[in-house]
Write a protein that holds these residues in place. Structure first.
Motif, PDB file in Angstrom:
ATOM      1  N   GLU A 172       0.951  -1.198   0.085  1.00 48.62           N
ATOM      2  CA  GLU A 172       0.050   0.027  -0.041  1.00 48.62           C
ATOM      3  C   GLU A 172       0.805   1.386  -0.121  1.00 48.62           C
ATOM      4  N   ILE A 173       2.040   1.198   0.625  1.00 51.60           N
ATOM      5  CA  ILE A 173       3.115   2.320   0.773  1.00 51.60           C
ATOM      6  C   ILE A 173       3.970   2.353  -0.458  1.00 51.60           C
ATOM      7  N   GLN A 174       4.399   1.069  -1.033  1.00 52.16           N
ATOM      8  CA  GLN A 174       5.620   0.983  -1.786  1.00 52.16           C
ATOM      9  C   GLN A 174       5.225   1.790  -3.002  1.00 52.16           C
ATOM     10  N   ARG A 175       4.139   1.825  -3.435  1.00 50.29           N
ATOM     11  CA  ARG A 175       3.668   2.675  -4.667  1.00 50.29           C
ATOM     12  C   ARG A 175       3.654   3.854  -4.704  1.00 50.29           C
ATOM     13  N   PRO A 176       3.182   4.556  -3.513  1.00 48.42           N
ATOM     14  CA  PRO A 176       3.468   6.081  -3.294  1.00 48.42           C
ATOM     15  C   PRO A 176       4.931   6.375  -3.126  1.00 48.42           C
ATOM     16  N   ILE A 177       5.689   5.422  -2.677  1.00 46.46           N
ATOM     17  CA  ILE A 177       7.199   5.710  -2.556  1.00 46.46           C
ATOM     18  C   ILE A 177       7.860   5.867  -4.028  1.00 46.46           C
ATOM     19  N   SER A 178       7.568   5.028  -4.777  1.00 49.91           N
ATOM     20  CA  SER A 178       7.850   4.866  -6.308  1.00 49.91           C
ATOM     21  C   SER A 178       7.496   6.165  -7.032  1.00 49.91           C
ATOM     22  N   ILE A 179       6.113   6.523  -6.835  1.00 53.63           N
ATOM     23  CA  ILE A 179       5.631   7.695  -7.423  1.00 53.63           C
ATOM     24  C   ILE A 179       6.209   8.936  -6.976  1.00 53.63           C
ATOM     25  N   SER A 180       6.790   9.275  -5.646  1.00 52.12           N
ATOM     26  CA  SER A 180       7.067  10.423  -5.160  1.00 52.12           C
ATOM     27  C   SER A 180       8.777  10.445  -5.844  1.00 52.12           C
ATOM     28  N   LEU A 181       9.397   9.248  -5.807  1.00 51.28           N
ATOM     29  CA  LEU A 181      10.844   9.342  -6.383  1.00 51.28           C
ATOM     30  C   LEU A 181      10.627   9.464  -7.800  1.00 51.28           C
ATOM     31  N   SER A 182       9.507   9.159  -8.465  1.00 49.78           N
ATOM     32  CA  SER A 182       9.490   9.562  -9.921  1.00 49.78           C
ATOM     33  C   SER A 182       9.117  11.179 -10.252  1.00 49.78           C
ATOM     34  N   MET A 183       8.316  11.508  -9.217  1.00 46.15           N
ATOM     35  CA  MET A 183       8.106  13.107  -9.319  1.00 46.15           C
ATOM     36  C   MET A 183       9.389  13.843  -9.068  1.00 46.15           C
ATOM     37  N   ALA A 184      10.167  13.286  -8.068  1.00 45.00           N
ATOM     38  CA  ALA A 184      11.511  14.011  -7.634  1.00 45.00           C
ATOM     39  C   ALA A 184      12.419  13.997  -9.025  1.00 45.00           C
ATOM     40  N   ASN A 185      12.177  12.862  -9.852  1.00 43.11           N
ATOM     41  CA  ASN A 185      13.057  13.058 -10.938  1.00 43.11           C
ATOM     42  C   ASN A 185      12.606  13.366 -12.347  1.00 43.11           C
ATOM     43  N   ASP A 186      11.362  14.054 -12.242  1.00 44.40           N
ATOM     44  CA  ASP A 186      10.634  14.510 -13.426  1.00 44.40           C
ATOM     45  C   ASP A 186      11.259  15.807 -13.718  1.00 44.40           C
ATOM     46  N   THR A 187      11.570  15.871 -15.300  1.00 42.50           N
ATOM     47  CA  THR A 187      12.436  17.119 -15.715  1.00 42.50           C
ATOM     48  C   THR A 187      11.533  18.163 -15.458  1.00 42.50           C
ATOM     49  N   PHE A 188      10.245  18.182 -15.618  1.00 41.88           N
ATOM     50  CA  PHE A 188       9.333  19.220 -15.467  1.00 41.88           C
ATOM     51  C   PHE A 188       9.434  19.959 -13.982  1.00 41.88           C
TER      52      PHE A 188
END
Length: 304
Positions: free
Chosen positions: A53-69
């Protein structure tokens, strides 16, 4: 002759008693083993349910942090008016919240201190004057890529939320800000409550200091401590009996940096478990005595 038969009868009774003892011991061992296996299965199920339940939000947050936008917007923040930044961030964060069904989505700028949310500009954080903003400096100084923070969500009526904070850096590892999404505590509480009701146990997630992070009773979150815990990081968890006689199972959740703690009733052997063996043994003893007495009686009649 009587003496010989009495000896035979005693040997038979002793044999039955020994058999009963062995049977009861094996029954007790099976019960204890079964109880421990049951707790191990509960622990494993809770571990997998909450972590997923929490692992997916972790992946999403890390993806946001590396988003060029994200990095481009924060690096060029000074080129936009405050309202332009707020509007652009709100659109981006709203999309993240809706697509991933998160409770909240946010970005904090290191340069301006602005706390952008999917709903607009929430505030300008002040770690010196606002206790609610201390989390930012703690996470910033930790230099972790991501971390979990249980806190009340000011954007959503101060409801308890598990925030996933992710560090945003430029190509030179300079901090640009922190972003992430929030997981509803109510959702996690419901998962735990279902396991508690089904298995008659108490479940908590705590940090390395024993502070409760997840509990079905919201009063305990970030307020209660568990003092009877024994810390360790064994992959499959470990179990022990506390001072109150409760059976405790703990398991370290590496991705969350929390400990799963399950308190249950002490695994004991009850009368119900050993009654069949005892009753069978008593029955055999009575039958044996009756049979020996009957044989002795017939022998005496024959001699007369």
């Amino acid at each position: 002759m009587k003496r010989k038969k009495l000896v035979v009868m005693m040997i038979s009774i002793i044999s039955i008693i020994i058999f009963m003892g062995v049977f009861i011991a094996e029954t007790a061992q099976r019960k204890l083993g079964s109880g421990k296996n049951e707790y191990a299965l509960i622990t494993s199920s809770v571990y997998e349910s909450v972590q997923s339940e929490i692992q997916r939000p972790i992946s999403i947050s890390l993806s946001m942090a590396n988003d060029t936008f994200m990095t481009d917007m924060l690096e060029s923040e000074g080129n936009y008016t405050e309202q332009e930044m707020v509007d652009k961030m709100a659109v981006y964060l709203s999309r993240q919240k809706e697509v991933f069904e998160a409770q909240t989505a946010f970005v904090v700028s290191e340069k301006t201190g602005r706390y952008y949310s999917y709903d607009g500009l929430n505030k300008v954080i002040d770690t010196q004057k606002d206790a609610h903003d201390v989390w930012y400096s703690i996470f910033k100084n930790s230099r972790k890529a991501y971390d979990l923070d249980v806190d009340t969500d000011e954007v959503n009526g101060n409801c308890w939320t598990v925030f996933v904070n992710a560090r945003i850096e430029d190509e030179n590892q300079k901090l640009l800000g922190v972003c992430g999404i929030g997981v509803s505590m109510e959702k996690l509480q419901q998962i735990i409550k279902d396991y508690e009701d089904q298995n008659n146990v108490k479940i908590n997630f705590i940090n390395s200091e024993g502070v409760v992070q997840i509990d079905t009773d919201s009063v305990n979150i970030e307020n209660a401590y568990l003092y009877d815990v024994q810390y360790g990081k064994e992959k499959d968890g470990y179990a022990y009996t506390n001072e109150n006689g409760e059976y405790v199972v703990m398991r370290y959740v590496d991705s969350l940096n929390w400990y799963l703690v399950i308190h249950g009733e002490k695994v004991t052997v009850t009368w119900k478990d050993i009654a069949p063996a005892l009753l069978t043994g008593v029955f055999l003893i009575v039958v044996n005595i009756f049979a020996e007495l009957l044989i002795l009686g017939k022998t005496n009649v024959h001699k007369k």
